[in-house]
Write a protein that holds these residues in place. Structure first.
Motif, PDB file in Angstrom:
ATOM      1  N   ASN A   1      -7.849   8.061  -3.408  1.00  0.00           N
ATOM      2  CA  ASN A   1      -7.870   7.445  -4.733  1.00  0.00           C
ATOM      3  C   ASN A   1      -7.110   6.123  -4.771  1.00  0.00           C
ATOM      4  N   LEU A   2      -6.678   5.647  -3.618  1.00  0.00           N
ATOM      5  CA  LEU A   2      -5.959   4.379  -3.537  1.00  0.00           C
ATOM      6  C   LEU A   2      -6.939   3.294  -3.076  1.00  0.00           C
TER       7      LEU A   2
ATOM      8  N   TYR B   1       3.905   5.475  -5.914  1.00  0.00           N
ATOM      9  CA  TYR B   1       3.702   5.492  -7.364  1.00  0.00           C
ATOM     10  C   TYR B   1       2.733   6.617  -7.759  1.00  0.00           C
ATOM     11  N   MET B   2       1.642   6.735  -6.991  1.00  0.00           N
ATOM     12  CA  MET B   2       0.640   7.753  -7.308  1.00  0.00           C
ATOM     13  C   MET B   2       1.215   9.157  -7.158  1.00  0.00           C
TER      14      MET B   2
ATOM     15  N   ILE C   1       0.838  -1.204   0.000  1.00  0.00           N
ATOM     16  CA  ILE C   1       0.000   0.000   0.000  1.00  0.00           C
ATOM     17  C   ILE C   1       0.873   1.255   0.000  1.00  0.00           C
TER      18      ILE C   1
ATOM     19  N   THR D   1      -4.257   2.225   5.121  1.00  0.00           N
ATOM     20  CA  THR D   1      -4.630   3.346   4.246  1.00  0.00           C
ATOM     21  C   THR D   1      -5.098   4.568   5.036  1.00  0.00           C
TER      22      THR D   1
ATOM     23  N   VAL E   1      -5.297   7.330 -10.059  1.00  0.00           N
ATOM     24  CA  VAL E   1      -5.991   6.336  -9.240  1.00  0.00           C
ATOM     25  C   VAL E   1      -5.088   5.117  -9.138  1.00  0.00           C
ATOM     26  N   GLY E   2      -4.961   4.576  -7.934  1.00  0.00           N
ATOM     27  CA  GLY E   2      -4.151   3.380  -7.736  1.00  0.00           C
ATOM     28  C   GLY E   2      -5.009   2.212  -7.275  1.00  0.00           C
TER      29      GLY E   2
ATOM     30  N   ILE F   1      -4.553  -1.805  -6.062  1.00  0.00           N
ATOM     31  CA  ILE F   1      -3.773  -3.001  -5.769  1.00  0.00           C
ATOM     32  C   ILE F   1      -4.719  -4.187  -5.916  1.00  0.00           C
TER      33      ILE F   1
ATOM     34  N   MET G   1       2.334   1.716  -3.503  1.00  0.00           N
ATOM     35  CA  MET G   1       1.366   2.269  -4.457  1.00  0.00           C
ATOM     36  C   MET G   1       1.159   3.758  -4.211  1.00  0.00           C
ATOM     37  N   ASN G   2       1.106   4.162  -2.969  1.00  0.00           N
ATOM     38  CA  ASN G   2       0.953   5.574  -2.653  1.00  0.00           C
ATOM     39  C   ASN G   2       2.124   6.386  -3.223  1.00  0.00           C
TER      40      ASN G   2
ATOM     41  N   ASP H   1      -4.193   8.877   0.459  1.00  0.00           N
ATOM     42  CA  ASP H   1      -4.958   9.343  -0.697  1.00  0.00           C
ATOM     43  C   ASP H   1      -6.213   8.477  -0.860  1.00  0.00           C
TER      44      ASP H   1
END
Length: 347
Positions: free
Chosen positions: A320-321, A280-281, A274, A314, A297-298, A300, A277-278, A318
């Motif tokens: 949007n994850l 990456y975003m 998680i 989370t 938007v991400g 997983i 991914m945050n 964000d």
């Protein structure tokens, strides 16, 4: 080559160009006529089949059908019509015409005949629930699904999977309007069905195998993702402080105007997944987005999801994850139908 020959060839080329343009214009006209004829033919056929269904139902309702013919009515009628008109009037097809009229007694031909074929309609009338059938009809028209795509979405329980996470009001809206995309939550499913990958659920496979299978079946995966997705790149490279990272799959959503990043996990999602991914975003928002792009938007996509871990991991991140599950088999539609029915019956 003298000047006369040069002028003659130039004249011929110019002449051929005019003919080519004429041929192109005629070709456009012929293609338009063919399309119009096909649309008209489809319209007439659907109207005719609906009317045949109406005649059969009205004949049954007169009260004589059961006493005189019983269950053999359609069989005997099929034989008579086949003798008169040839193929197309088998007992199953006559039964489909009958069901077509029953499910659409007030047929609005303009909503259906120029957008759906008889094969589409035969798939739709397999669905007994009015709300579910209406959803697939709307989505089929809006997304221009072919018959194979429609059948796959029905088999995968798309409507039921979406409806199971909504309340009664939202389910009714889903049926009437289809999938409306206005915000990131609208493009994310709780569970994605990836039975088309052909991966064994209980045998070993790697995340690379999963990614390769998705790329090999990209059209089916795009269908499962839903409307608005276009594929950008696999293994999208990112370099931060001289450390190299890769996003498994990157898409662009043309309706929301944002990048959608997908990371694949064959097992359970972990808190570090998680956080990654945050990151990456954040990278896409700062380094990749153009001026008119919305925040990325991400997603997983993991085989297992610990809801409590995801909630804590989370926290404050964000919105949007998203963390979603994937299944390698078709869902139990009876269980989903029961769940949706309970939601609709909840006063």
């Amino acid at each position: 080559m003298d000047q006369t020959e040069i002028q003659s060839k130039e004249s011929l080329i110019e002449h051929d160009a005019h003919l080519s343009l004429l041929a192109e214009n005629i070709g456009d006209l012929v293609n338009h006529a063919r399309q119009s004829s096909a649309t008209l033919l489809n319209s007439v056929m659907i109207q005719t089949y609906w009317s045949i269904g109406k005649y059969i139902v009205e004949f049954e309702q007169e009260g004589n059908a059961k006493s005189q013919y019983g269950t053999s009515l359609l069989t005997k009628l099929s034989k008579l019509l086949t003798v008169k008109f040839g193929m197309g009037y088998s007992r199953p097809n006559l039964n489909n015409m009958r069901k077509f009229y029953i499910y659409y007694p007030n047929l609005n031909l303009s909503d259906m005949s120029d957008k759906l074929s008889w094969s589409h309609i035969c798939e739709l009338i397999k669905i007994e629930d009015d709300l579910e059938r209406k959803f697939y009809q709307n989505e089929c028209v809006a997304e221009k699904w072919n018959v194979r795509s429609l059948r796959r979405q029905i088999d995968s329980g798309l409507y039921l999977r979406l409806a199971a996470s909504k309340d009664k009001k939202e389910i009714l809206a889903l049926s009437q309007k289809g999938m409306v995309v206005q915000k990131p939550e609208d493009i994310v499913k709780d569970t994605y069905t990836l039975e088309f990958l052909g991966l064994p659920d209980k045998e070993k496979y790697s995340e690379k195998d999963l990614e390769n299978k998705i790329i090999d079946n990209l059209q089916a995966f795009l269908l499962e993702l839903g409307k608005g997705f276009t594929f950008e790149k696999r293994q999208y490279p990112l370099t931060i402080n001289n450390i190299h990272y890769h996003v498994d799959l990157v898409f662009y959503h043309r309706i929301l105007k944002c990048f959608v990043l997908i990371d694949l996990k064959k097992g359970s999602v972990k808190h570090e997944d998680i956080g990654q991914m945050n990151m990456y975003m954040g990278y896409f928002a700062k380094e990749v987005n153009e001026k008119d792009d919305n925040p990325p938007v991400g997603i997983i996509l993991a085989h297992n999801k610990d809801e409590l871990l995801v909630e804590y991991a989370t926290y404050g991140m964000d919105t949007n994850l998203f963390v979603s599950k994937y299944e390698l088999y078709l869902p139990d539609k009876k269980e989903l139908q029961s769940l949706v029915k309970d939601i609709l019956n909840d006063k």
